[in-house]
Design a protein around this motif. Structure first.
Motif, short mmCIF file in Angstrom:
data_model
loop_
_atom_site.label_atom_id
_atom_site.label_comp_id
_atom_site.label_asym_id
_atom_site.label_seq_id
_atom_site.Cartn_x
_atom_site.Cartn_y
_atom_site.Cartn_z
N TRP A 1 0.82 -1.20 0.00
CA TRP A 1 0.00 0.00 0.00
C TRP A 1 0.86 1.26 0.00
O TRP A 1 1.94 1.29 0.58
N THR A 2 0.32 2.27 -0.67
CA THR A 2 0.88 3.62 -0.58
C THR A 2 -0.15 4.49 0.12
O THR A 2 -1.33 4.13 0.22
N TYR A 3 0.27 5.65 0.60
CA TYR A 3 -0.64 6.55 1.30
C TYR A 3 -1.79 6.96 0.39
O TYR A 3 -2.96 6.89 0.77
N ARG A 4 -1.47 7.38 -0.84
CA ARG A 4 -2.51 7.82 -1.76
C ARG A 4 -3.45 6.68 -2.14
O ARG A 4 -4.66 6.87 -2.28
N GLY A 5 -2.89 5.50 -2.33
CA GLY A 5 -3.73 4.36 -2.66
C GLY A 5 -4.69 4.01 -1.54
O GLY A 5 -5.85 3.66 -1.78
N ALA A 6 -4.22 4.13 -0.30
CA ALA A 6 -5.06 3.78 0.85
C ALA A 6 -6.23 4.75 1.01
O ALA A 6 -7.38 4.33 1.20
N ILE A 7 -5.96 6.05 0.92
CA ILE A 7 -7.04 7.02 1.15
C ILE A 7 -8.01 7.09 -0.02
O ILE A 7 -9.08 7.70 0.09
N ALA A 8 -7.66 6.44 -1.15
CA ALA A 8 -8.57 6.42 -2.30
C ALA A 8 -9.56 5.26 -2.23
O ALA A 8 -10.47 5.18 -3.06
N THR A 9 -9.40 4.36 -1.26
CA THR A 9 -10.29 3.20 -1.18
C THR A 9 -11.61 3.56 -0.51
O THR A 9 -11.66 4.41 0.39
N PRO A 10 -12.71 2.93 -0.92
CA PRO A 10 -13.99 3.17 -0.24
C PRO A 10 -13.98 2.72 1.21
O PRO A 10 -14.71 3.24 2.04
N GLN A 11 -13.12 1.72 1.51
CA GLN A 11 -13.04 1.25 2.90
C GLN A 11 -12.50 2.36 3.81
O GLN A 11 -12.98 2.54 4.94
N PHE A 12 -11.50 3.10 3.33
CA PHE A 12 -10.99 4.22 4.12
C PHE A 12 -12.08 5.26 4.35
O PHE A 12 -12.26 5.76 5.47
N LEU A 13 -12.82 5.59 3.30
CA LEU A 13 -13.89 6.57 3.43
C LEU A 13 -14.98 6.10 4.38
O LEU A 13 -15.57 6.90 5.12
N ALA A 14 -15.26 4.81 4.38
CA ALA A 14 -16.28 4.26 5.29
C ALA A 14 -15.84 4.40 6.74
O ALA A 14 -16.63 4.78 7.61
N VAL A 15 -14.57 4.08 7.01
CA VAL A 15 -14.06 4.22 8.37
C VAL A 15 -14.04 5.69 8.77
O VAL A 15 -14.42 6.05 9.90
N ALA A 16 -13.62 6.56 7.85
CA ALA A 16 -13.61 7.99 8.13
C ALA A 16 -15.01 8.50 8.43
O ALA A 16 -15.22 9.32 9.33
N GLY A 17 -16.00 8.02 7.68
CA GLY A 17 -17.38 8.42 7.91
C GLY A 17 -17.88 7.98 9.28
O GLY A 17 -18.58 8.73 9.97
N SER A 18 -17.51 6.78 9.69
CA SER A 18 -17.94 6.29 11.00
C SER A 18 -17.33 7.12 12.12
O SER A 18 -18.00 7.45 13.11
#
Length: 425
Positions: free
Chosen positions: A214-231
């Motif tokens: 994983w890279t930083y940009r690749g990680a924050i582009a995933t829907p899973q990251f956005l879902a955790v951020a939303g929670s």
């Protein structure tokens, strides 16, 4: 005493103080300040929002500073900023000075808080990160238990809210010295798993990839990251608003200020225990499932708080919401490390806190509603609906796959002679 335990004790003490002397107790002190300085609910709520905004927007700074000066000096710098914030708050005579103090307090919280601390724990406990992060969060969260009644006692005993801010400045000096003396930086181990995968969905585990993929940009582009951020955004919106308006909200329902402060402490105590229990649970059951359960409990708790005008209602709210808050907070932090590895996971955690900045609008919205219609209840019902919406993607999404990884991809391991990620960066 082994160095790793000294490091854990130092970062836990720092988080204990941060929880005791910022979000948890600010609403208690504001209750007195509003009456003496004749501020409106909206003006007081905006100070809480500024604290959240500063904390969220500055969450990217620790990630950069860790790379440049290390977590030890990052947390020390945060302590210096905290001292300045508390000192300025003690000399407040108008909103401008207090708002400035809250901005500094939010910056100090970020620099001395979770991002550098969790990174440090991951470095010193590479094989037991989930358990030790849970212990750190539990010890730190106990500050939220101590903070509200302590703030109420200081203000009542001294009959002057300025004394509270001056005393917190003194404690901040002591905590900063402890961090400077006890913390030591250590390189992170690449590809050391956060958990062994026990209890997780086998299909998800098989589809996962190692942290080095994983890279930083690749990680924050995933829907899973956005879902955790939303929670986490919804969790922080609820917690920030509750802490900022609890005394005023429960006061409108006929609850005495001391009882309201006790309710906040009880909620924080339950949350503290929940964080400690959730850490080991992450090693035996799905962390994603724990996050969903924690969010669902918060939905019930926040709805109860809207009309918690009796001791039974307050107790039910404190128990249910406290468990949900503690479990969700811990699970979200560990889930990022499981998904993206400790190095990248620690970095994207800073971005999560940046995105949670929007939660700072909660206290202002709550204050504006109360000024207009005389009750805070509608904002809590709205939170319950939005929390349900945040649960849906968590339920639907599985483990993120790195680009090029298929369902039968084996877990990546470092090539012989490969440079570990932490060293390469």
């Amino acid at each position: 005493m082994r160095r790793e335990w000294l490091v854990l004790a130092a970062v836990s003490l720092s988080f204990f103080f941060l929880n005791a002397a910022t979000f948890a107790s600010l609403g208690v002190v504001l209750y007195t300040m509003v009456g003496e300085l004749h501020w409106s609910y909206k003006a007081a709520g905006f100070s809480f929002s500024l604290l959240g905004i500063a904390c969220g927007l500055s969450s990217v700074f620790p990630t950069t500073l860790i790379r440049r000066i290390g977590p030890r000096y990052t947390m020390t710098l945060g302590g210096v900023v905290l001292v300045a914030a508390y000192a300025l708050a003690s000399y407040t005579h108008g909103l401008l000075a207090f708002y400035t103090a809250m901005l500094l307090l939010g910056l100090g919280y970020s620099l001395a808080g979770n991002v550098p601390a969790i990174y440090t724990i991951a470095c010193w406990f590479p094989r037991r990160s989930a358990r030790m992060i849970g212990l750190y969060l539990m010890i730190g969260a106990f500050g939220g238990v101590v903070g509200p009644p302590l703030a109420r006692a200081i203000v009542s005993f001294s009959a002057d809210w300025r004394v509270y801010w001056l005393e917190m400045a003194g404690v901040a000096v002591a905590v900063t010295l402890v961090n400077l003396l006890c913390l030591r930086d250590r390189a992170i181990e690449a590809d050391a798993p956060v958990a062994d995968g026990a209890g997780t969905n086998p299909a998800e585990t098989e589809a996962g990839v190692a942290a080095s993929g994983w890279t930083y940009r690749g990680a924050i582009a995933t829907p899973q990251f956005l879902a955790v951020a939303g929670s986490m955004t919804m969790t922080m919106a609820c917690v920030t608003t509750i802490n900022s308006v609890a005394l005023n909200h429960l006061g409108l329902l006929g609850v005495a200020p001391d009882t309201a402060a006790f309710a906040l402490a009880s909620m924080a105590l339950v949350m503290t225990v929940a964080k400690g229990v959730a850490g080991p649970l992450c090693e035996i059951v799905s962390t994603r499932l724990l996050l969903v359960v924690g969010m669902a409990l918060q939905v019930v708790g926040i709805a109860l708080f809207a009309h918690a005008g009796t001791l039974v209602g307050i107790g039910a709210f404190a128990l249910i919401f406290g468990i949900g808050w503690g479990v969700a907070y811990l699970a979200a932090s560990v889930l990022l490390l499981e998904y993206f590895g400790k190095d990248i996971g620690s970095q994207v955690l800073g971005m999560v806190w940046t995105l949670t900045t929007v939660a700072a609008a909660g206290p202002v919205a709550a204050g504006a509603i109360a000024d207009q219609i005389g009750t805070f209840a509608p904002i809590f019902y709205l939170y319950a609906v939005l929390m349900v919406a945040a649960i849906i993607p968590l339920v639907m999404l599985g483990r993120p796959l790195r680009a090029g990884a298929g369902p039968f991809a084996r877990r990546a391991v470092p090539d012989e002679g490969a440079v570990p990620q932490a060293q390469a960066s």
